[in-house]
Design a protein around this motif. Sequence first.
Motif, PDB file in Angstrom:
ATOM      1  N   ASN A  97      -6.271  -2.453  -4.321  1.00 36.42           N
ATOM      2  CA  ASN A  97      -5.303  -3.065  -3.391  1.00 36.42           C
ATOM      3  C   ASN A  97      -4.761  -2.045  -2.401  1.00 36.42           C
ATOM      4  N   GLY A  98      -5.212  -0.800  -2.521  1.00 31.68           N
ATOM      5  CA  GLY A  98      -4.792   0.237  -1.567  1.00 31.68           C
ATOM      6  C   GLY A  98      -3.579   1.021  -2.011  1.00 31.68           C
ATOM      7  N   CYS A  99      -3.032   0.774  -3.215  1.00 37.35           N
ATOM      8  CA  CYS A  99      -1.874   1.559  -3.678  1.00 37.35           C
ATOM      9  C   CYS A  99      -2.336   2.977  -4.032  1.00 37.35           C
ATOM     10  N   THR A 128       0.827  -1.211   0.000  1.00 32.71           N
ATOM     11  CA  THR A 128       0.000   0.000   0.000  1.00 32.71           C
ATOM     12  C   THR A 128       0.863   1.264   0.000  1.00 32.71           C
TER      13      THR A 128
END
Length: 430
Positions: free
Chosen positions: A91-93, A68
Amino acid sequence: MTSPNNSNKNNSSANNETDKESSEKQNGMLAGIFERATKSGLGRKKSNPSSVESAVAKDMADIHSNPTKLRLAFLGGGSFGTAMANLAARNGCDTTLWVRNKRTVKAMAKTQTNKKYLPGYKLDDRLKYSHDLAASVKDKDIIFIAVPGLAFRETLKNIAPFISGQSIVSLTKGMEKDTFAMMSDIIKEVLPEVNFGVMSGPNLAIEIMKNMPSATVIASESEPLRHAVQAALHSAFFRVFASDDIRGVELGGALKNIYAIAMGMAAAYEVGENTKAMILTRALAEMSRFGVEEGANPLTFLGLSGVGDLYATCSSELSRNYRIGNMLGRGMSIDAAVKKLGQTAEGVNTIQQVHEKATKAGIYMPITHALYAVIYEDKAALGVALHLMEAGFRSDVEFVMAHDHSNAALTAHMKTSGSNTKSKDGDADK
Ligand SMILES: NC(=O)C1=CN([C@@H]2O[C@H](COP(=O)(O)OP(=O)(O)OC[C@H]3O[C@@H](n4cnc5c(N)ncnc54)[C@H](O)[C@@H]3O)[C@@H](O)[C@H]2O)C=CC1
Ligand SMILES: O=C(CO)COP(=O)(O)O
């Protein structure tokens, strides 16, 4: 007198000898292929990574344990750039999707959809949109490029002033017009210092948006970059496998488009399953043959980026290349088919590039040449297909049993007895 046992023994020792000889022959052939693949400089780890690569590698290793933290840019707001950016954001990136048109960016941010390319699919709330190229790529860890092959060099040149250690990953499955450059060649030319990779696999964008389980391949010489891409995109619905054969992976993605057009055309003629299997398998033979000449490892074509992508695009109407072929098979001209599609179909250019390159280099690519003859030389598809079936005798998997050149004698015999075994460009079966 030889007892049956003895005779078996003798036979088996004779067989062992033959097996040994044939396995030595095969090993010799494969060793030659691998040597050529590694000599090309692709698919090899650099023994002295540049300072940029080492610095990035250090960061990437940290990031691997915490995906992340990754800051990513995706360039190109078509169906694939959007689908991949959405996976990373989910995926929170920290993910920015760059789209060149300001109005499109505004509409995407407002509706959280890509109305033109992926209508009806809601994008992740955390995905950011921008039409400011400099701001999109500055301070990022990885820049993914998903513009068509014909716009790849221009896009790289535009970001060059803002590159200071970011890694670059090509998602493009095309070839540059006239130069025959692959995307990795263009990256090396325009940004020689940069740490880079290519990602390719059976990844129909709409299926990814529907969360249908899919997988792809990231190829890079840099292990930290491979891990970072895996960490950024991997999910319960999407697996990212690794490779260090850059040339093999990107050629798989580019070449399969040719055969997706052929298969779309064959479907329009309502061919049987045997015929489809023959086209698909001989396509794989052409791809790996061409790949080896270009320095790829032939075994890469057995993976997701080779046979995997070939299967997906050759069997689905979701593939734009397949749809182009189908329209051609129904009698439409290439220009009309491209216009009707209104999206990228890389195969249209790739057929021309590969036909030219294979003709010059003498690489045996009968399906590609046949397709070129139908599309660009206005030859009748049925006649061309019959001609293909008449081509001389060849071995099945030529890395297992080398093509037998004694065919030449057979070909000569067939010629004198009236059969036409000439290939399109007039040579006897090569
Ligand atoms: N759609 C798919 O399922 C997959 C596509 N790819 C590859 O990704 C690449 C991009 O394809 P798609 O996104 O599907 O194409 P697309 O046709 O859906 O969209 C192309 C996008 O590129 C933009 N574009 C065109 N010229 C540009 C330029 N000069 N500068 C900036 N942007 C430009 C267009 O505005 C559009 O947003 C192709 O090489 C394709 O083969 C790879 C895997 C899957
Ligand atoms: O590459 C793709 C799927 O892997 C997409 O194929 P098309 O470009 O033919 O739509």
